[in-house]
Design a protein around this motif. Structure first.
Motif, mmCIF file in Angstrom:
data_model
loop_
_atom_site.group_PDB
_atom_site.id
_atom_site.type_symbol
_atom_site.label_atom_id
_atom_site.label_comp_id
_atom_site.label_asym_id
_atom_site.label_seq_id
_atom_site.Cartn_x
_atom_site.Cartn_y
_atom_site.Cartn_z
ATOM 1 N N LEU A 76 -4.305 29.006 15.750
ATOM 2 C CA LEU A 76 -2.857 28.823 15.841
ATOM 3 C C LEU A 76 -2.418 28.620 17.285
ATOM 4 C CD1 LEU A 76 -1.676 31.478 13.227
ATOM 5 C CD2 LEU A 76 -1.584 28.987 12.982
ATOM 6 N N LEU A 77 -3.069 29.274 18.203
ATOM 7 C CA LEU A 77 -2.754 29.142 19.626
ATOM 8 C C LEU A 77 -3.056 27.734 20.132
ATOM 9 C CD1 LEU A 77 -1.721 30.854 21.983
ATOM 10 C CD2 LEU A 77 -4.091 31.467 22.460
ATOM 11 N N ILE A 78 -4.090 27.116 19.627
ATOM 12 C CA ILE A 78 -4.449 25.757 20.045
ATOM 13 C C ILE A 78 -3.294 24.797 19.806
ATOM 14 C CG2 ILE A 78 -5.924 23.765 19.481
ATOM 15 C CD1 ILE A 78 -8.198 25.814 19.013
ATOM 16 N N SER A 94 -1.662 18.952 17.854
ATOM 17 C CA SER A 94 -2.281 18.831 16.531
ATOM 18 C C SER A 94 -3.732 18.371 16.563
ATOM 19 C CB SER A 94 -1.489 17.847 15.667
ATOM 20 O OG SER A 94 -0.207 18.352 15.407
ATOM 21 N N ARG A 95 -4.051 17.349 17.337
ATOM 22 C CA ARG A 95 -5.407 16.785 17.299
ATOM 23 C C ARG A 95 -6.479 17.832 17.628
ATOM 24 N NH1 ARG A 95 -7.229 11.885 16.754
ATOM 25 N NH2 ARG A 95 -9.380 11.437 17.304
ATOM 26 N N THR A 149 -10.711 21.553 15.831
ATOM 27 C CA THR A 149 -11.211 22.924 15.785
ATOM 28 C C THR A 149 -11.343 23.391 14.348
ATOM 29 O OG1 THR A 149 -10.263 23.439 17.933
ATOM 30 C CG2 THR A 149 -10.745 25.308 16.491
ATOM 31 N N PHE A 150 -10.339 23.062 13.526
ATOM 32 C CA PHE A 150 -10.399 23.454 12.126
ATOM 33 C C PHE A 150 -11.619 22.852 11.436
ATOM 34 C CE2 PHE A 150 -9.678 22.483 7.660
ATOM 35 C CZ PHE A 150 -9.599 23.773 7.168
ATOM 36 N N LEU A 151 -11.921 21.601 11.720
ATOM 37 C CA LEU A 151 -13.085 20.965 11.090
ATOM 38 C C LEU A 151 -14.363 21.733 11.410
ATOM 39 C CD1 LEU A 151 -12.299 17.172 11.553
ATOM 40 C CD2 LEU A 151 -12.144 18.538 9.449
ATOM 41 N N GLY A 152 -14.514 22.160 12.656
ATOM 42 C CA GLY A 152 -15.685 22.950 13.027
ATOM 43 C C GLY A 152 -15.726 24.285 12.301
ATOM 44 N N LEU A 153 -14.590 24.959 12.241
ATOM 45 C CA LEU A 153 -14.516 26.234 11.521
ATOM 46 C C LEU A 153 -14.810 26.036 10.030
ATOM 47 C CD1 LEU A 153 -11.282 27.767 13.121
ATOM 48 C CD2 LEU A 153 -13.620 28.604 13.404
ATOM 49 N N ALA A 154 -14.227 24.984 9.463
ATOM 50 C CA ALA A 154 -14.412 24.727 8.035
ATOM 51 C C ALA A 154 -15.873 24.405 7.730
ATOM 52 C CB ALA A 154 -13.503 23.582 7.582
#
Length: 126
Positions: free
Chosen positions: A71-73, A79-80, A85-90
């Motif tokens: 969320l801090l990012i 957004s990008r 980052t979300f893709l890596g976490l997912a």
């Protein structure tokens, strides 16, 4: 929501089915930042969206610290980078969940086999 498009602390707990302790903890670790009027807290659309993301992230198995950083990012970089980052976490979490599923499937098969062996042993006792 109230006339001013905000939820009270109690309404927020009820809406998301969380305890007051959980909601206060999310504020303490800076996942949520409600508006404060005296001792009262009010949650607007931004906080509702964040709470939805927090609970979804928890359901997917992300840690609160990972969610906080993610969320801090958005706030710091946009957004990008947040999406990347979300893709890596997912990807990481999907691998972990698939591993857990494989282990669970193996455990179920082991239990079924042991059950079948026990049924056979009982039948031989008769």
């Amino acid at each position: 929501m109230t006339d001013t498009n905000r939820l009270s602390f109690k309404e927020m707990c009820a809406r998301f089915d969380v305890t007051p302790r959980t909601l206060r903890y999310y504020e303490y670790i800076e996942l949520l930042s409600p508006e404060k009027e005296g001792r009262a807290r009010f949650y607007g659309p931004r906080e509702l969206a964040r709470m939805t993301l927090i609970l979804r992230g928890r359901r997917f198995g992300f840690s609160l610290e990972e969610i906080r950083q993610w969320l801090l990012i958005y706030r710091q970089q946009g957004s990008r980078p947040q999406y990347e980052t979300f893709l890596g976490l997912a990807d990481r979490q999907l691998g972990a969940l698939e591993q857990q599923r494989a282990e669970l499937d193996a455990t179920i098969e082991d239990l079924r086999a042991l059950r079948a062996t026990t049924v056979d042993a009982l039948a031989k006792l008769d």
